[in-house]
Design an enzyme around this catalytic site. Sequence first.
Site, PDB file in Angstrom:
ATOM      1  N   SER A  76       0.806  -1.222   0.080  1.00 26.25           N
ATOM      2  CA  SER A  76      -0.066   0.080   0.123  1.00 26.25           C
ATOM      3  C   SER A  76       0.947   1.325   0.084  1.00 26.25           C
ATOM      4  CB  SER A  76      -0.926  -0.048   1.156  1.00 26.25           C
ATOM      5  OG  SER A  76      -1.411   1.294   1.280  1.00 26.25           O
ATOM      6  N   TYR A 146      -7.284   6.585   0.923  1.00 28.36           N
ATOM      7  CA  TYR A 146      -6.350   5.777   2.005  1.00 28.36           C
ATOM      8  C   TYR A 146      -7.550   5.064   2.672  1.00 28.36           C
ATOM      9  CZ  TYR A 146      -3.063   3.673   5.411  1.00 28.36           C
ATOM     10  OH  TYR A 146      -2.263   2.799   6.104  1.00 28.36           O
ATOM     11  N   LYS A 150      -8.806   0.979   2.594  1.00 27.03           N
ATOM     12  CA  LYS A 150      -8.776   0.077   3.591  1.00 27.03           C
ATOM     13  C   LYS A 150     -10.137  -0.449   4.019  1.00 27.03           C
ATOM     14  CE  LYS A 150      -4.121   0.168   3.880  1.00 27.03           C
ATOM     15  NZ  LYS A 150      -3.343  -1.192   4.027  1.00 27.03           N
TER      16      LYS A 150
HETATM   17  P1  NAD Z   1       5.794   1.167   3.010  1.00 31.05           P
HETATM   18  O1  NAD Z   1       5.410   2.144   2.173  1.00 31.05           O
HETATM   19  O2  NAD Z   1       7.286   1.363   3.809  1.00 31.05           O
HETATM   20  O3  NAD Z   1       5.664  -0.309   2.744  1.00 31.05           O
HETATM   21  C1  NAD Z   1       4.639  -0.513   1.672  1.00 31.05           C
HETATM   22  C2  NAD Z   1       5.042  -1.305   0.600  1.00 31.05           C
HETATM   23  O4  NAD Z   1       4.137  -1.668  -0.280  1.00 31.05           O
HETATM   24  C3  NAD Z   1       6.064  -0.467  -0.399  1.00 31.05           C
HETATM   25  O5  NAD Z   1       7.299  -1.142  -0.316  1.00 31.05           O
HETATM   26  C4  NAD Z   1       5.656  -0.173  -1.645  1.00 31.05           C
HETATM   27  O6  NAD Z   1       6.645  -0.221  -2.725  1.00 31.05           O
HETATM   28  C5  NAD Z   1       4.732  -1.382  -1.853  1.00 31.05           C
HETATM   29  N1  NAD Z   1       3.635  -1.321  -2.591  1.00 31.05           N
HETATM   30  C6  NAD Z   1       2.878  -0.162  -2.731  1.00 31.05           C
HETATM   31  N2  NAD Z   1       1.941  -0.262  -3.974  1.00 31.05           N
HETATM   32  C7  NAD Z   1       2.013  -1.697  -4.322  1.00 31.05           C
HETATM   33  C8  NAD Z   1       1.800  -2.254  -5.790  1.00 31.05           C
HETATM   34  N3  NAD Z   1       0.628  -2.035  -6.096  1.00 31.05           N
HETATM   35  N4  NAD Z   1       2.248  -3.587  -5.829  1.00 31.05           N
HETATM   36  C9  NAD Z   1       3.337  -4.071  -4.989  1.00 31.05           C
HETATM   37  N5  NAD Z   1       3.945  -3.257  -3.959  1.00 31.05           N
HETATM   38  C10 NAD Z   1       3.330  -2.097  -3.704  1.00 31.05           C
HETATM   39  O7  NAD Z   1       4.665   1.103   4.328  1.00 31.05           O
HETATM   40  P2  NAD Z   1       4.689   0.538   5.859  1.00 31.05           P
HETATM   41  O8  NAD Z   1       4.547   1.514   6.795  1.00 31.05           O
HETATM   42  O9  NAD Z   1       5.815  -0.766   6.035  1.00 31.05           O
HETATM   43  O10 NAD Z   1       3.340  -0.060   5.628  1.00 31.05           O
HETATM   44  C11 NAD Z   1       2.853  -1.404   5.557  1.00 31.05           C
HETATM   45  C12 NAD Z   1       1.584  -1.604   5.418  1.00 31.05           C
HETATM   46  O11 NAD Z   1       0.876  -1.387   6.744  1.00 31.05           O
HETATM   47  C13 NAD Z   1       0.531  -0.901   4.550  1.00 31.05           C
HETATM   48  O12 NAD Z   1      -0.645  -1.738   4.243  1.00 31.05           O
HETATM   49  C14 NAD Z   1       0.039   0.088   5.418  1.00 31.05           C
HETATM   50  O13 NAD Z   1      -1.227   0.563   4.975  1.00 31.05           O
HETATM   51  C15 NAD Z   1      -0.082  -0.494   6.806  1.00 31.05           C
HETATM   52  N6  NAD Z   1      -0.067   0.414   8.069  1.00 31.05           N
HETATM   53  C16 NAD Z   1       1.265   0.830   8.385  1.00 31.05           C
HETATM   54  C17 NAD Z   1       1.005   1.777   9.551  1.00 31.05           C
HETATM   55  C18 NAD Z   1       2.498   2.199   9.940  1.00 31.05           C
HETATM   56  O14 NAD Z   1       2.531   3.202  10.794  1.00 31.05           O
HETATM   57  N7  NAD Z   1       3.673   2.043   9.359  1.00 31.05           N
HETATM   58  C19 NAD Z   1      -0.075   2.030  10.199  1.00 31.05           C
HETATM   59  C20 NAD Z   1      -1.255   1.536   9.535  1.00 31.05           C
HETATM   60  C21 NAD Z   1      -1.088   0.853   8.621  1.00 31.05           C
END
Ligand code: NAD
Length: 312
Positions: A76, A146, A150
Site C-alpha cells: 500500500s 487511503y 482500507k
Molecule cells: P511502506 O510504504 O514502507 O511499505 C509498503 C510497500 O508496499 C512499499 O514497499 C511499496 O513499494 C509497496 N507497494 C505499494 N503499492 C504496491 C503495488 N501496487 N504492488 C506491489 N507493491 C506495492 O509502508 P509500511 O509502513 O511498511 O506499511 C505496510 C502496511 O501497513 C501498509 O499496508 C500500510 O497501509 C499498513 N499500515 C502501516 C502503518 C504504519 O504506521 N507503518 C499504520 C497503519 C497501517
Amino acid sequence: MSRILVTGAAGFLGSFLCDRLLADGHKIIGMDNRVSGQTENLDEAFENNRFSFYDHDVTEFIHVSGEVDAVLHLASLASPVFYRDHPIKTLKVGALGTHKTLGLAKAKDATYLFTSTSEVYGDPEVNPQPESYRGNVDPYGPRSCYDESKRYGESLVRAYRDKHDVDVRVARIFNTYGPRMRLDDGRVIPNFMKQAITGRDLTVYGDGEQTRSFCYVSDMIDGLVALLESEVQEPVNIGNPDERTINELAEVVLEVTGSESGITYEELPPQDPEVRRPDISKARAELGWQPGVGLRDGLHESVEYFRQQINL
Ligand code: NAD
Ligand code: UDP
C-alpha cells in the site's frame, strides 16, 4: 516450515516481517513494485536461500507456482504525503491488490492476513478506539483514498471469508516507527528525526496538541505474527496505547537526539485526526500480545539508522 507470500516486502514493515519469518524457518516469497519501498531493506533477506523476490505490481494478476500456505498483504502507499500524491495508486492497491491477493489465497487454500489501519476510524469521536467503533471517515475527503481503500479491503476480506471460506486475519495497525522508514516518507517521526539530526527546526503541524500513539516496529512485528498464528478472524487493533501529543513527541525526539533544534508551527493538513489511541484489550486477551518498547527506547533504537541515512 511454511511457504509465505509477503506483499509490500521492500517496505518498512514488510521487510521486517520477512526477516522475522525467515528467522522462524519459513520460506518467503517477497513481492513489491518498489513504488515507495527500497530493496536495501531486504539486504539481510536476500542472503537467505529461503527468500525469493518478485518485482510485481499486485494490482495485476499474480502468478505464484507451487503451494502457498499464507498470503500477507502489506502492499500500500502508507504515508499521508505519498497517498495524497498518488491517490489512484492507493485506491488500486487497497481494492484491486486486495482482490488479487485474496484470489491467490483462495486458489492456494492459504491463510490470508490483511494489514488494515487505524485510519478506518477516521477522525474518531471516541478515544481510545475499540474494534467495535465504526469510524468517522469523510468519503470525499482528502484522506479518503487511503481510508476508504482500507475499509473496502476489509469488506473484501470479509466477503472471501463468508463466500469462499478463506481463513482470514485483519490487523488494524496504529502509527508504527523504527529503522527502514524512508527519510522522505513525510510521516512525523522520520521528519522530526531528520530535522533534529540536521539542526533544522522541527515542523509541528497545527498547535501540536493532536495526539497519536506510537508503536516500535519490533512490537508490531510480534503482534502481526501473533495474529497470524491465532485463529481470530475478526479485526484486531495492533498498536501501542501510550498516547502523546505531537508537541510531546517533538520534545522526546529533541532529547533523544541531543539536538538544539527549535520548533516551527505550520498549517495543519486538512482533516488531520485530532486524537488516536488503540484500545488493545482484544489483542491482549485473544493474542496474549502487548507492546513492550517505550517511546524513548524505540527512538533511541532508531537514531543510528536515521543518522546513517542522512550521511549516505
Ligand atoms: P511502506 O510504504 O514502507 O511499505 C509498503 C510497500 O508496499 C512499499 O514497499 C511499496 O513499494 C509497496 N507497494 C505499494 N503499492 C504496491 C503495488 N501496487 N504492488 C506491489 N507493491 C506495492 O509502508 P509500511 O509502513 O511498511 O506499511 C505496510 C502496511 O501497513 C501498509 O499496508 C500500510 O497501509 C499498513 N499500515 C502501516 C502503518 C504504519 O504506521 N507503518 C499504520 C497503519 C497501517
Ligand atoms: N505532523 C507534524 N509534523 C510533521 C509531520 C506530521 O506535526 O512534520 C503531524 C501530523 O499533522 C499528524 C501527526 O504528526 O497530526 C502524525 O502524522 P503522520 O503523517 O506521521 O501520520 P498520521 O497519523 O497522520 O497518519
